[in-house]
Enzyme design. Structure first.
Site, PDB file in Angstrom:
ATOM      1  N   CYS A   1       0.830  -1.215   0.000  1.00  0.00           N
ATOM      2  CA  CYS A   1       0.000   0.000   0.000  1.00  0.00           C
ATOM      3  C   CYS A   1       0.858   1.256   0.000  1.00  0.00           C
ATOM      4  O   CYS A   1       0.526   2.258  -0.640  1.00  0.00           O
ATOM      5  CB  CYS A   1      -0.916   0.036   1.215  1.00  0.00           C
ATOM      6  SG  CYS A   1      -2.068  -1.321   1.308  1.00  0.00           S
TER       7      CYS A   1
HETATM    8  C1  BEZ Z   1       0.549  -4.630   1.878  1.00  0.00           C
HETATM    9  O1  BEZ Z   1       0.161  -3.521   1.559  1.00  0.00           O
HETATM   10  O2  BEZ Z   1       1.714  -4.982   1.705  1.00  0.00           O
HETATM   11  C2  BEZ Z   1      -0.406  -5.613   2.475  1.00  0.00           C
HETATM   12  C3  BEZ Z   1      -1.538  -5.194   3.138  1.00  0.00           C
HETATM   13  C4  BEZ Z   1      -2.378  -6.102   3.714  1.00  0.00           C
HETATM   14  C5  BEZ Z   1      -2.102  -7.435   3.630  1.00  0.00           C
HETATM   15  C6  BEZ Z   1      -0.959  -7.875   2.953  1.00  0.00           C
HETATM   16  C7  BEZ Z   1      -0.114  -6.958   2.373  1.00  0.00           C
END
Ligand code: BEZ
Length: 211
Positions: A45
């Site tokens: 994210c």
């Molecule tokens: C991420 O943004 O890396 C992420 C967010 C939630 C679950 C797994 C990965």
């Protein structure tokens, strides 16, 4: 309930990093892209939000406002935005919805319980000037989205909203487009003065009309 193509995008009022937003009012008569993130302070994210912020000017040129969502609160988003700037060099320059109660997430069916029952998946909605949903897309948490691809889709949506054309696989600005089958050859001659090539009776291509 799922939000599907052609539906009126559900309206909502929510707290964001740029104050309270009433979605339809904020969007006005232009286009909007609404995208969800599973959680604050997560790696994929973080990279996505930097990439999105870097392209805000391109979305603006296309009269498209950007708005993100994560199921944490606005104060958390603001702290996270510092990390995003550190890591990507880009300040998040569009509102991020704080949705700890998942009100907007539920309205847009962004939580897919068989994937994760507390976090949103990576949903994208592109909404047109008529407030109708023109594109939906769902990625899992593990795959970051390609915001250049979302711009490309927006270009296609805006072109096809204006002319009786579709865009072929991998189409990009400036490339030939497809005349929709509902247009007869006779009408195509007047609608597309640059001419067209008939590859198959159902597949006629013409130069991009607005170029
Ligand atoms: C991420 O943004 O890396 C992420 C967010 C939630 C679950 C797994 C990965």
């Amino acid at each position: 309930m799922a939000v599907r193509l052609g539906d009126v995008a559900p309206d909502f009022t929510a707290d964001t990093t740029q104050g309270t937003v009433n979605f339809h009012e904020w969007k006005g008569n232009g286009w909007a892209i609404l995208f969800s993130h599973p959680k604050d302070f997560t790696p994929v994210c973080t990279t996505e939000l930097g990439a999105a912020a870097a392209l805000k000017g391109e979305f603006e040129k296309r009269n498209c406002k950007m708005i993100g969502l994560s199921v944490d609160g606005v104060e958390s988003h603001v702290r996270w935005e510092g990390d995003i700037k550190d890591v990507t060099g880009h300040q998040v320059n569009f509102p991020m919805i704080g949705d700890p109660e998942k009100k907007v997430a539920d309205l847009y069916d962004m939580v897919h319980p068989n994937a994760n029952d507390t976090q949103t998946v990576r949903s994208v909605f592109i909404i047109g000037p008529d407030n109708k949903v023109k594109l939906t897309l769902t990625y899992p948490a593990s795959t970051g989205r390609n915001f250049m691809e979302l711009l490309r889709v927006l270009d296609s949506l805006q072109l096809t909203a204006k002319y009786s054309v579709s865009t072929p696989a991998d189409w990009k600005q400036g490339e030939d487009v497809i005349i929709v089958p509902a247009v007869s050859d006779a009408d195509a001659k007047t609608k597309f003065p640059k001419g067209f090539e008939t590859k198959k009776p159902y597949l006629r291509v013409t130069p991009q009309p607005d170029r």
